[in-house]
Design an enzyme around this catalytic site. Sequence first.
Site, PDB file in Angstrom:
ATOM      1  N   LEU A  46       0.868  -1.168   0.000  1.00 37.19           N
ATOM      2  CA  LEU A  46       0.000   0.000   0.000  1.00 37.19           C
ATOM      3  C   LEU A  46       0.910   1.225   0.000  1.00 37.19           C
ATOM      4  O   LEU A  46       1.882   1.280   0.757  1.00 37.19           O
ATOM      5  CB  LEU A  46      -0.882   0.035   1.248  1.00 37.19           C
ATOM      6  CG  LEU A  46      -2.228  -0.683   1.237  1.00 37.19           C
ATOM      7  CD1 LEU A  46      -2.871  -0.572   2.614  1.00 37.19           C
ATOM      8  CD2 LEU A  46      -3.150  -0.115   0.176  1.00 37.19           C
ATOM      9  N   ASP A  47       0.602   2.217  -0.826  1.00 38.91           N
ATOM     10  CA  ASP A  47       1.382   3.446  -0.837  1.00 38.91           C
ATOM     11  C   ASP A  47       1.305   4.128   0.525  1.00 38.91           C
ATOM     12  O   ASP A  47       0.319   3.964   1.259  1.00 38.91           O
ATOM     13  CB  ASP A  47       0.860   4.406  -1.902  1.00 38.91           C
ATOM     14  CG  ASP A  47       1.148   3.922  -3.314  1.00 38.91           C
ATOM     15  OD1 ASP A  47       2.043   3.072  -3.475  1.00 38.91           O
ATOM     16  OD2 ASP A  47       0.478   4.400  -4.257  1.00 38.91           O
ATOM     17  N   PRO A  48       2.325   4.937   0.874  1.00 43.55           N
ATOM     18  CA  PRO A  48       2.264   5.683   2.144  1.00 43.55           C
ATOM     19  C   PRO A  48       1.003   6.532   2.278  1.00 43.55           C
ATOM     20  O   PRO A  48       0.454   6.666   3.378  1.00 43.55           O
ATOM     21  CB  PRO A  48       3.524   6.549   2.084  1.00 43.55           C
ATOM     22  CG  PRO A  48       4.493   5.741   1.273  1.00 43.55           C
ATOM     23  CD  PRO A  48       3.641   5.079   0.219  1.00 43.55           C
ATOM     24  N   ARG A 180      -4.948   5.561  -8.400  1.00 40.33           N
ATOM     25  CA  ARG A 180      -4.639   6.950  -8.772  1.00 40.33           C
ATOM     26  C   ARG A 180      -4.704   7.123 -10.281  1.00 40.33           C
ATOM     27  O   ARG A 180      -5.143   8.158 -10.782  1.00 40.33           O
ATOM     28  CB  ARG A 180      -3.262   7.347  -8.238  1.00 40.33           C
ATOM     29  CG  ARG A 180      -2.098   6.800  -9.018  1.00 40.33           C
ATOM     30  CD  ARG A 180      -0.788   7.316  -8.516  1.00 40.33           C
ATOM     31  NE  ARG A 180      -0.391   6.635  -7.288  1.00 40.33           N
ATOM     32  CZ  ARG A 180       0.746   6.895  -6.655  1.00 40.33           C
ATOM     33  NH1 ARG A 180       1.543   7.841  -7.089  1.00 40.33           N
ATOM     34  NH2 ARG A 180       1.071   6.229  -5.587  1.00 40.33           N
TER      35      ARG A 180
END
Length: 309
Positions: A46-48, A180
């Site tokens: 998971l992205d930050p 995104r």
Amino acid sequence: MQPRSRWKPINGVLLLDKPVGLSSNDALQKARRLFQAARAGHTGTLDPLASGLLPVCFGEATRFAGMMLDADKEYLAQVCLGVRTTTGDAEGEVIETREVSVDEYALHRAVHAHVGDIEQVPPMHSALKHEGKPLYEYARAGETIERAVRHVRILEIELLDVRLPAFSMRVLCSKGTYIRTLAEDIGAMLGCGAHLTGLRRTRTGPLNLDEAVTLERIAAYNEEVRGVLLGPPDMLLQTLPSCRLGEADALRLVNGQTVPVEAVETDSVLQEDCMVRAYRGGRFLGLVVPRHGYLRVKRLLPQESAQTS
């Protein structure tokens, strides 16, 4: 890090609610230290910027972590129309601002036009690797790497809250989908651009965020009883069919021998070459594969590690 002597042979699955601001590896290491687990891994990054469900595997459960990489994922995403950023999310610099003149009907059409099989170009600001280095490192250095188009599947999109120019949506998608990029593509179709302002993963395969715990909640538990927060290794495999073996057949299986399919109890017809969960009594043994009428070992747990420690 903990002194080497303090690491423990912990086995099990932790459903972690990762906070915003931590990378998946940082969250993994914090959870690992809290449990003093000798071995740990997670089932997909998971992205930050993103929060939510991050299944963490300890000890022998890491044998099955790869099974979750192919699982469908569900996200709750917040999107802002009219603004494009360098990263496609709120962490990037604004590169373009446009007037938003679309209505809710046009938004519905654009969103649902992306349901089904679609193509995506992975963003430069992602953990996807090129020659052993994450793309975001090239992006930070001002370099652009050519990326191959990916074929992904959007199974469902549900608009949840529309307050233009902002909206939120629930997305159920295949592995490898960049939310995104989905937000940017919706903005491009509407002619005004868009970027992601928030992202929360709510499901990975059969695992749900409702059952996840935060790092703070883990830390609040006494060290001696934190094990109650762990699930067994087979919770990663709930969607697979199962079979139950008697003592003699289970012994043959763990010794690497084959077992006739007709000798085991099943709740459904076992498909050729499809993985099956194998149990002896209520104890999970591991994964087997039916082939030409016999069950063959795919991946087994050591018997002393077949249950959560």
